[in-house]
Design an enzyme around this catalytic site. Structure first.
Site, mmCIF file in Angstrom:
data_model
loop_
_atom_site.group_PDB
_atom_site.id
_atom_site.type_symbol
_atom_site.label_atom_id
_atom_site.label_comp_id
_atom_site.label_asym_id
_atom_site.label_seq_id
_atom_site.Cartn_x
_atom_site.Cartn_y
_atom_site.Cartn_z
ATOM 1 N N ARG A 48 0.842 -1.214 0.000
ATOM 2 C CA ARG A 48 0.000 0.000 0.000
ATOM 3 C C ARG A 48 0.868 1.252 0.000
ATOM 4 O O ARG A 48 0.562 2.246 -0.644
ATOM 5 C CB ARG A 48 -0.974 -0.013 1.190
ATOM 6 C CG ARG A 48 -1.757 1.293 1.335
ATOM 7 C CD ARG A 48 -2.982 1.197 2.231
ATOM 8 N NE ARG A 48 -2.767 0.476 3.464
ATOM 9 C CZ ARG A 48 -2.072 0.933 4.516
ATOM 10 N NH1 ARG A 48 -1.523 2.134 4.481
ATOM 11 N NH2 ARG A 48 -1.939 0.196 5.599
ATOM 12 N N TYR A 101 -16.792 15.795 -17.014
ATOM 13 C CA TYR A 101 -17.165 14.415 -16.730
ATOM 14 C C TYR A 101 -18.215 14.417 -15.608
ATOM 15 O O TYR A 101 -18.003 15.058 -14.572
ATOM 16 C CB TYR A 101 -15.901 13.637 -16.328
ATOM 17 C CG TYR A 101 -16.145 12.174 -16.116
ATOM 18 C CD1 TYR A 101 -16.512 11.365 -17.182
ATOM 19 C CD2 TYR A 101 -16.020 11.603 -14.863
ATOM 20 C CE1 TYR A 101 -16.741 10.015 -16.993
ATOM 21 C CE2 TYR A 101 -16.252 10.251 -14.663
ATOM 22 C CZ TYR A 101 -16.616 9.469 -15.733
ATOM 23 O OH TYR A 101 -16.851 8.132 -15.547
ATOM 24 N N ASP A 173 -7.784 18.217 -16.195
ATOM 25 C CA ASP A 173 -8.019 16.802 -16.494
ATOM 26 C C ASP A 173 -7.587 16.589 -17.945
ATOM 27 O O ASP A 173 -8.208 17.109 -18.875
ATOM 28 C CB ASP A 173 -9.509 16.491 -16.289
ATOM 29 C CG ASP A 173 -9.835 15.005 -16.447
ATOM 30 O OD1 ASP A 173 -9.211 14.357 -17.308
ATOM 31 O OD2 ASP A 173 -10.720 14.522 -15.723
ATOM 32 N N LYS A 198 -8.466 5.194 -19.724
ATOM 33 C CA LYS A 198 -8.800 5.579 -21.091
ATOM 34 C C LYS A 198 -7.579 5.405 -22.016
ATOM 35 O O LYS A 198 -7.126 4.299 -22.200
ATOM 36 C CB LYS A 198 -9.361 7.005 -21.093
ATOM 37 C CG LYS A 198 -10.411 7.258 -19.982
ATOM 38 C CD LYS A 198 -11.692 6.463 -20.152
ATOM 39 C CE LYS A 198 -12.603 6.502 -18.934
ATOM 40 N NZ LYS A 198 -12.997 7.797 -18.446
#
Ligand SMILES: *Cc1c(COP(=O)(O)O)cnc(C)c1O
Length: 377
Positions: A48, A101, A173, A198
């Site tokens: 982690r 978005y 973004d 994406k």
């Protein structure tokens, strides 16, 4: 701009135990410590907190955006969640794009309300409108360029200069334009976010996100704490897949852009199409900003407003054979989506709009799929 050479070699060292050129997947969640119990010889303790596959990925992401520090997350929205948590305080105000978005709108308008963080929406192509929305407590401006799904182009340099004067942070973004076409950090943005799901992933099989910072500063530690203590990290396997995908990203992108530009041009005067939204077309309202700001073309996303209503648009999307009627973007297969039906609570896209993600099929086949479907329609 980044080079393919740097990208391919970033973060890679032959494996010490086998000499393997391709990095192994380090599934181990824990790593051996020194005798003092405090340090670990290779710098890894617990997955982690850090994992070799993630380090390689973060090195590549940093090179792509020419940043100072990159952080990988388990999704694009996890990257947003981490940034909001790391840099905002109760009482802060943020401004988002009026065409972004839909989950970002959802997060801005509702998820952080109980923390007393307020959010306004502005048309980022209208600098007066943006300035009217700035308040003394505005802490962060978030832009997406091209916007989603109207493909409006925001002038990053102009917005960065407004933000800087008012001591407001700017996040861009860059999921749609990608660093192949736009470099927001060079234009003055403080942070870039990607949904690596994406174009960087490129095969519709990895969910991921990232934050890249222009400069290492007081926010670096809080982002890192949110990522590691908040546990918003991607799995070693997803990092490994992304490392593999990122190496071919510039080549995929080049081809996808070429096909998108060809289709936008070929379809713009089709009698059953009202309008094609693509920043590369000369009549696009922000074409001149796109020309100044975007390198290597205008991206591989476009929207088609067909003649008809929502029902016609939905029927058309499901009648195509090569284009699959599905959400998401940036993969090797072409997708088409009736955006308004997919936007949920904050739906506002035009009813006749179909958002298209161009894949790696032959351009002629894609054009033929669209024109022959219109003929049967
Ligand atoms: C998909 C997308 C996101 C969200 O990313 P996930 O990986 O789905 O969480 C954010 N911004 C843009 C522009 C996107 O296309």
């Amino acid at each position: 701009m980044f080079t393919r050479t740097k990208l391919i070699h970033a973060g890679k060292k032959p494996d010490l135990t086998s000499g393997a050129i391709t990095s192994p997947i380090y599934l181990s969640t824990t790593f051996e410590r020194d005798t003092d119990g405090n340090r670990a010889p290779m710098g890894f303790y617990y997955t982690r907190i850090g994992n070799p596959n993630r380090t390689e990925l973060e090195d590549k992401l940093n090179i792509l955006e020419e940043g100072s520090k990159a952080f990988a997350f388990s999704s694009g929205m996890a990257a947003y969640m981490a940034l909001f948590h790391a840099i905002l305080q109760p009482g802060d105000h943020i401004i988002i794009s009026d065409d972004c978005y839909h989950a970002v709108t959802h997060m801005g308008l509702s998820l952080f309300r109980k923390w007393n963080i307020t959010c306004s929406e502005a048309d980022m192509t209208d600098l007066t409108n943006l300035q009217q929305n700035i308040r003394p407590e505005t802490k962060l401006i978030i832009i997406e360029t091209p916007s989603n799904p109207l493909l409006k182009i925001a002038d990053i340099e102009a917005i960065a200069s407004i933000a800087k004067k008012k001591h407001i942070l700017l996040l861009c973004d860059n999921t749609w334009a990608t660093p192949y076409c736009t470099n927001p950090l060079m234009a003055g943005a403080d942070f870039v976010i990607h949904s690596t799901t994406k174009y960087l992933g490129g095969h519709s099989d990895i969910l991921g996100g990232c934050i890249i910072q222009r400069e290492i500063n007081e926010h670096t530690n809080s982002i890192e704490e949110t990522q590691t203590i908040g546990g918003m990290v991607p799995s070693p396997f997803d990092c490994w897949l992304l490392n593999r995908s990122i190496c071919t990203f510039p080549l995929r992108m080049k081809q996808q852009i070429e096909t998108a530009a060809f289709l936008a041009d070929a379809l713009q005067s089709h009698p059953l199409i009202e309008k094609i939204l693509y920043p590369g077309l000369a009549y696009h309202p922000n074409h001149s900003i796109a020309k100044k700001q975007m390198t290597n073309g205008y991206g591989a996303m476009l929207s088609i407003q067909i003649i008809g209503d929502a029902k016609t648009a939905l029927r058309f999307a499901s009648s195509l054979s090569l284009f699959k009627h599905a959400t998401s973007l940036g993969g090797i297969e072409s997708l088409i989506e009736h955006r308004r039906s997919a936007e949920g609570k904050y739906a506002k896209s035009p009813e006749n709009l179909l958002r298209v993600s161009i894949g790696l099929e032959n351009a002629d086949d894609l054009l033929n799929d669209i024109t022959s479907t219109f003929k049967r329609f």
